[in-house]
Design a protein around this motif. Structure first.
Motif, PDB file in Angstrom:
ATOM      1  N   THR A  79     -43.356 111.771 -11.653  1.00 38.64           N
ATOM      2  CA  THR A  79     -42.364 110.825 -11.145  1.00 38.64           C
ATOM      3  C   THR A  79     -42.848 110.162  -9.856  1.00 38.64           C
ATOM      4  O   THR A  79     -43.676 110.712  -9.125  1.00 38.64           O
ATOM      5  N   GLU A 115     -28.664 104.781 -15.970  1.00 39.90           N
ATOM      6  CA  GLU A 115     -28.448 105.814 -16.983  1.00 39.90           C
ATOM      7  C   GLU A 115     -28.126 107.135 -16.296  1.00 39.90           C
ATOM      8  O   GLU A 115     -28.618 107.413 -15.200  1.00 39.90           O
ATOM      9  N   LYS A 138     -34.711 112.145 -22.799  1.00 43.66           N
ATOM     10  CA  LYS A 138     -35.939 111.389 -23.058  1.00 43.66           C
ATOM     11  C   LYS A 138     -37.165 112.277 -22.883  1.00 43.66           C
ATOM     12  O   LYS A 138     -38.100 112.217 -23.680  1.00 43.66           O
ATOM     13  N   ASP A 150     -36.817 103.508 -14.575  1.00 46.05           N
ATOM     14  CA  ASP A 150     -35.408 103.836 -14.422  1.00 46.05           C
ATOM     15  C   ASP A 150     -34.784 102.954 -13.341  1.00 46.05           C
ATOM     16  O   ASP A 150     -35.282 102.891 -12.226  1.00 46.05           O
ATOM     17  N   THR A 151     -33.701 102.303 -13.677  1.00 46.51           N
ATOM     18  CA  THR A 151     -32.996 101.464 -12.707  1.00 46.51           C
ATOM     19  C   THR A 151     -31.839 102.205 -12.052  1.00 46.51           C
ATOM     20  O   THR A 151     -31.176 101.656 -11.178  1.00 46.51           O
ATOM     21  N   LEU A 184     -32.057 110.886 -19.108  1.00 45.28           N
ATOM     22  CA  LEU A 184     -33.475 111.010 -18.751  1.00 45.28           C
ATOM     23  C   LEU A 184     -34.048 112.358 -19.189  1.00 45.28           C
ATOM     24  O   LEU A 184     -35.185 112.423 -19.657  1.00 45.28           O
ATOM     25  N   GLU A 203     -41.427 105.173 -18.138  1.00 44.43           N
ATOM     26  CA  GLU A 203     -39.972 105.021 -18.164  1.00 44.43           C
ATOM     27  C   GLU A 203     -39.578 104.421 -16.820  1.00 44.43           C
ATOM     28  O   GLU A 203     -39.700 105.079 -15.788  1.00 44.43           O
ATOM     29  N   ARG A 240     -32.712 110.556  -6.486  1.00 46.14           N
ATOM     30  CA  ARG A 240     -32.694 110.618  -7.957  1.00 46.14           C
ATOM     31  C   ARG A 240     -33.917 111.387  -8.473  1.00 46.14           C
ATOM     32  O   ARG A 240     -33.818 112.156  -9.416  1.00 46.14           O
ATOM     33  N   LEU A 259     -38.547 105.973 -10.618  1.00 46.13           N
ATOM     34  CA  LEU A 259     -37.129 106.106 -10.272  1.00 46.13           C
ATOM     35  C   LEU A 259     -36.809 105.271  -9.035  1.00 46.13           C
ATOM     36  O   LEU A 259     -37.695 104.990  -8.222  1.00 46.13           O
ATOM     37  N   PHE A 299     -42.120 108.582 -14.914  1.00 47.01           N
ATOM     38  CA  PHE A 299     -40.773 108.112 -14.610  1.00 47.01           C
ATOM     39  C   PHE A 299     -40.805 107.425 -13.244  1.00 47.01           C
ATOM     40  O   PHE A 299     -41.086 108.074 -12.236  1.00 47.01           O
TER      41      PHE A 299
END
Length: 122
Positions: free
Chosen positions: A65, A12, A20, A8-9, A17, A6, A46, A41, A39
């Motif tokens: 992450t 969202e 998800k 992530d920008t 998240l 995933e 974040r 990030l 993830f």
């Protein structure tokens, strides 16, 4: 090593998240394999917020992450020791060191045995 990613920008909401991650949990429950869910990030803040939201959820799926900030500061690739597991304290792991289960992997992608002293293995 198989995994889900995933990327992530930061556009969202964090609750998206966390939803998800719950969907990956359902996928895990319906299958005979468990690939890590990664993830990526944009920032350490974040990442910390996502970890906080997922604390206490005890995911069965492996969720890890990393951040663009960390990678930019260290120059590390995604394969290096940049992945932090959800619910497993501190410390980061290399991609290859993340746990996963794939019950059909050995059958779908057989490994070859090295040739013996008398020619190729059968």
């Amino acid at each position: 090593m198989p995994f889900f990613l995933e990327y992530d920008t930061g556009r969202e909401r964090l609750d998206i998240l966390t939803e998800k991650s719950a969907k990956y949990e359902r996928l895990y429950a319906m299958s005979t394999w468990a690939w890590p869910v990664l993830f990526h990030l944009p920032s350490a803040r974040r990442e910390a917020n996502l970890h906080h939201r997922l604390t206490g959820t005890t995911p069965r799926a492996v969720i890890a992450t990393t951040t663009a900030d960390l990678r930019a500061a260290t120059g590390a690739s995604l394969a290096e020791q940049v992945w932090q597991l959800i619910g497993v304290g501190s410390g980061r792991r290399r991609l290859i060191d993340l746990p996963y289960t794939d019950t059909h992997h050995g059958q779908e992608f057989p490994t070859r045995t090295a040739p013996g002293p008398h020619g190729p293995a059968s």
